[in-house]
Design an enzyme around this catalytic site. Structure first.
Site, PDB file in Angstrom:
ATOM      1  N   GLN A 179       0.125  -7.052 -11.717  1.00  0.00           N
ATOM      2  CA  GLN A 179       1.557  -7.181 -12.036  1.00  0.00           C
ATOM      3  C   GLN A 179       1.832  -7.295 -13.529  1.00  0.00           C
ATOM      4  OE1 GLN A 179       3.990  -6.523 -10.182  1.00  0.00           O
ATOM      5  NE2 GLN A 179       3.034  -6.532  -8.169  1.00  0.00           N
ATOM      6  N   SER A 199      -3.430  -1.580 -11.341  1.00  0.00           N
ATOM      7  CA  SER A 199      -3.025  -0.551 -10.370  1.00  0.00           C
ATOM      8  C   SER A 199      -1.945   0.337 -10.970  1.00  0.00           C
ATOM      9  CB  SER A 199      -2.503  -1.250  -9.108  1.00  0.00           C
ATOM     10  OG  SER A 199      -1.979  -0.308  -8.216  1.00  0.00           O
ATOM     11  N   HIS A 201       0.421   2.294  -9.615  1.00  0.00           N
ATOM     12  CA  HIS A 201       1.793   2.428  -9.089  1.00  0.00           C
ATOM     13  C   HIS A 201       2.694   1.248  -9.428  1.00  0.00           C
ATOM     14  CE1 HIS A 201       1.895  -0.115  -5.269  1.00  0.00           C
ATOM     15  NE2 HIS A 201       0.598  -0.101  -5.483  1.00  0.00           N
ATOM     16  N   CYS A 325       7.471 -10.235   7.997  1.00  0.00           N
ATOM     17  CA  CYS A 325       7.771 -10.165   9.419  1.00  0.00           C
ATOM     18  C   CYS A 325       6.476  -9.948  10.192  1.00  0.00           C
ATOM     19  CB  CYS A 325       8.703  -8.983   9.634  1.00  0.00           C
ATOM     20  SG  CYS A 325       9.631  -9.085  11.128  1.00  0.00           S
TER      21      CYS A 325
HETATM   22  N1  PLP Z   1      -2.640  -7.565  -6.556  1.00  0.00           N
HETATM   23  C1  PLP Z   1      -1.344  -7.824  -6.783  1.00  0.00           C
HETATM   24  C2  PLP Z   1      -0.954  -9.027  -7.575  1.00  0.00           C
HETATM   25  C3  PLP Z   1      -0.366  -6.980  -6.262  1.00  0.00           C
HETATM   26  O1  PLP Z   1       0.926  -7.254  -6.476  1.00  0.00           O
HETATM   27  C4  PLP Z   1      -0.770  -5.861  -5.511  1.00  0.00           C
HETATM   28  C5  PLP Z   1       0.234  -4.972  -4.877  1.00  0.00           C
HETATM   29  O2  PLP Z   1       1.280  -5.405  -4.442  1.00  0.00           O
HETATM   30  C6  PLP Z   1      -2.145  -5.628  -5.321  1.00  0.00           C
HETATM   31  C7  PLP Z   1      -3.049  -6.503  -5.868  1.00  0.00           C
HETATM   32  C8  PLP Z   1      -2.640  -4.443  -4.543  1.00  0.00           C
HETATM   33  O3  PLP Z   1      -2.531  -3.266  -5.316  1.00  0.00           O
HETATM   34  P1  PLP Z   1      -2.569  -1.819  -4.605  1.00  0.00           P
HETATM   35  O4  PLP Z   1      -1.259  -1.656  -3.913  1.00  0.00           O
HETATM   36  O5  PLP Z   1      -2.740  -0.856  -5.743  1.00  0.00           O
HETATM   37  O6  PLP Z   1      -3.726  -1.810  -3.695  1.00  0.00           O
END
Ligand code: PLP
Length: 388
Positions: A179, A199, A201, A325
């Site tokens: 994040q 990550s 995205h 949910c």
């Molecule tokens: N770690 C955190 C703090 C995240 O917010 C997320 C995704 O929401 C992930 C890991 C997982 O990442 P990915 O969706 O690329 O697997």
């Protein structure tokens, strides 16, 4: 109706320039990077270019970056990789109770296989105390994993201080920076981490690609076996378009991050102020200052998060709630419970996360719509009628 997207923490739209950069790698430059002919070398070159960009953004060396299928794989690789490579030294892992599922569930998996996890307490803002980390370390501790910033409540953890504790004790330190990378400064040396997950995205790149930073010398067992890709650390033909997209996203973040953070902080603070002024019995979750620039997370008493989300959606406003949910019941967020929020309050949580394309006009519209929705839902609320 023009929709308003305020769920950038769940995922960001892919930047048009990222899409443009990726495009040739689906068509003309489709080669397998392991092939020695020119098609292959084209792909290999593109991967190495992206690696240089990712490494530069986080202050790492190129060879310390391993591309993965996303943040989840990076977290799994860090935890399982360190656990299995260091099991002769010890079996103890230290983490926090507010980590993403990708860390929490990996710890639970490891616990079933003989590893032991300490879940540190967090305070009312979700902060881990570095002294608690120090006290939790034993001669069997092999890994500390604390996230850089939380994905629900946005609190930024004292990673530099925890890094010092880890270094003194000579214990590997992993942070989930999914994040934060591309949004606030992330520098592996300043943070003092040995492993870091990111990550694409979450920073205007494509889904299904990420990276794990692995400090040189860190003992890590690969968990993808097969070919010799990624210096034998992660087998499988590389996701060339995805990796190129991550590289482009990182390059754009490098240029735009600080200005964007300032703009988002202004919008965030306007939203928080507006909510607190216009809605009674509303509470901000997470740290008021040590938080991500784009996140507003509130609990609104006497209403359900899901009802707010659905009503906002009918007005074209897309946000999320901390409650997940599950099949039969609505489980309140474990993050909110860990910071001491009562279950009935946690059910009324709402997360609004803005990004590059959020406008002041959109924020004004949310401030006009949400108070009206809350008033309507409260008028129907059995919780309020019962005087709770
Ligand atoms: N770690 C955190 C703090 C995240 O917010 C997320 C995704 O929401 C992930 C890991 C997982 O990442 P990915 O969706 O690329 O697997």
């Amino acid at each position: 109706m023009k929709r308003i997207y305020l769920d950038y923490t769940a995922t960001t739209p892919t930047h048009p320039e990222v899409v443009k950069a990726m495009s040739p790698y689906f068509t003309d430059a489709f080669g397998n990077p392991s092939s020695i002919h020119s098609y292959g070398q084209e792909g290999k070159g593109a991967i190495e270019e992206a690696r240089v960009k990712v490494a530069a953004l986080i202050g790492a060396r190129d060879e310390e970056i391993v591309f993965t299928s996303g943040g989840t794989e990076a977290d799994n690789f860090a935890l399982k990789g360190v656990a299995y490579a260091n099991e002769k030294k010890g079996n103890h892992i230290i983490t926090s109770p507010i980590e993403h599922h990708a860390v929490m569930e990996t710890c639970r998996f490891l616990e079933k296989r003989g590893f032991r996890t300490t879940y540190l307490p967090v305070d009312g803002y979700g902060l881990v105390d570095p002294d608690d980390v120090r006290r939790a370390i034993t001669d069997k501790t092999i890994l500390i994993s604390v996230m850089h910033a939380n994905n629900e409540i946005a609190t930024i953890e004292p990673i530099v201080e925890i890094g010092k504790v880890a270094r003194e004790a000579e214990v590997y330190f992993h942070t989930d920076a999914v994040q934060t990378t591309g949004h606030i400064q992330v520098d592996v040396n300043k943070l003092g981490v040995d492993l870091l997950s990111l990550s694409a995205h979450k920073l205007y790149g494509p889904k299904g690609v990420g990276a794990l930073y692995v400090r040189k010398g860190t003992k890590l067992t690969p968990f993808m076996h097969g070919g010799e890709q990624e210096r034998r650390r992660r087998a499988s033909t590389e996701n060339v378009p995805g990796i190129v997209g991550l590289g482009k996203a990182v390059e754009l973040a490098w240029q735009e991050m600080s200005e964007e953070a300032e703009q988002l902080t202004r919008l965030r603070d306007r939203l928080i102020k507006g909510f607190l002024e216009q809605i009674d019995h509303i509470h901000l979750n997470g740290h008021p200052r040590m938080r991500l620039p784009n996140n507003v997370n509130v609990c609104v008493d006497f209403v359900e998060g899901e009802s707010m989300v659905l009503n906002l959606d009918l007005e074209g406003i897309c946000v999320s709630t901390g409650s997940a949910c599950s099949s039969a019941s609505l489980e309140p967020s474990y993050v909110l419970l860990a910071i001491g929020i009562l279950p009935q309050q946690a059910h009324g949580s709402l997360r609004l996360t803005s990004g590059k394309w959020t406008t002041e006009e959109e924020i004004r519209r949310v401030l006009e719509v949400l108070p009206r929705i809350v008033a309507k839902l409260r008028a129907m609320s059995p919780l309020l009628k019962a005087g709770n």
